[in-house]
Design an enzyme around this catalytic site. Structure first.
Site, PDB file in Angstrom:
ATOM      1  CG  ASP A 128      -1.962  -1.074   1.213  1.00 40.53           C
ATOM      2  OD1 ASP A 128      -2.460  -1.387   0.114  1.00 40.53           O
ATOM      3  OD2 ASP A 128      -2.302  -1.591   2.279  1.00 40.53           O
ATOM      4  CG  ASP A 147      -6.543  -1.732  -1.666  1.00 39.22           C
ATOM      5  OD1 ASP A 147      -6.729  -2.949  -1.874  1.00 39.22           O
ATOM      6  OD2 ASP A 147      -5.659  -1.299  -0.904  1.00 39.22           O
TER       7      ASP A 147
END
Length: 168
Positions: A128, A147
Site C-alpha cells: 500500500d 483497492d
C-alpha cells in the site's frame, strides 16, 4: 437439416473487453507498486499535499489491516477468497457481457482482486502507498490502485443495481 447459428460473437470474444480492463488495472497496480518499492523504504513517507502522502506500507491482512496481526494463515484465506471471486466474476461476465456498467464494475473488482493476489503470492503481504489524512481525523488506512479499482467497481455495481431496480 439446417443448424441454427448463434447471433453475435462467441462467449470468449464477449469477455475480451472486460478481461482487458482487468488487465489494465493489474498492470497499473503492479507498475505503481514496483515504482514505490523502488523509490521508498518500508515505512518511508513523503508529503505531497496537506492531505496526501506517499508511504510504503505492507498489509498482511485485508481491508483496514483486518487480521494483519495473525500468523500468516490469512494470506491463504484472502488469496482463496479472491480466486473464488474471480471465478464467479468470469461466470457473471459471460452471462451478462452486454450489460456495460455491470461488466465495468466486475472488471474493476476482478483486476483489483488479482492485483492484490499477486502481492500476497509474491511477497506475503499487499503493498500500500496512498495515504490520505485530514487534520483532527487522522490518517485513513493506506491503500493502492487495486483497492481503488475494487472500491470504484463496488460503487458502480451498487449504482447499476439501483438504476436497474428503479426501472422496474
Amino acid at each position: 437439416m439446417a443448424t441454427k447459428k448463434k447471433s453475435g460473437p462467441s462467449g470468449s470474444a464477449n469477455l475480451m473487453p472486460w478481461l482487458g480492463i482487468a488487465f489494465i488495472v493489474i498492470l497499473l497496480d503492479q507498475l505503481s507498486k514496483l515504482t514505490i518499492t523502488t523509490l521508498f523504504q518500508h515505512g518511508e513517507e513523503r508529503r505531497i499535499t496537506s492531505f496526501f502522502n506517499l508511504v510504503l506500507a505492507y498489509n498482511p491482512g485485508a481491508a483496514f489491516n483486518f487480521l494483519s496481526d495473525q500468523s500468516g494463515w490469512q494470506r491463504y484465506l484472502f488469496t482463496a477468497i479472491a480466486i473464488a471471486a474471480v471465478i464467479f466474476i468470469i461466470t457473471m461476465l459471460r452471462k451478462h457481457a452486454g450489460q456495460r456498467l455491470f461488466c465495468w464494475s466486475l472488471a474493476l473488482i476482478m483486476g483489483g482482486a488479482l492485483g492484490n493476489v499477486i502481492d500476497r503470492l509474491a511477497y506475503g503481504h499487499v503493498i500500500d502507498f496512498l495515504d490520505f489524512h485530514w487534520a483532527a481525523w487522522g490518517h485513513f488506512p493506506a491503500f493502492n490502485i487495486a483497492d481503488s479499482a475494487i472500491t470504484i467497481g463496488a460503487f458502480l455495481f451498487i449504482f447499476d443495481e439501483l438504476r436497474r431496480v428503479n426501472k422496474h
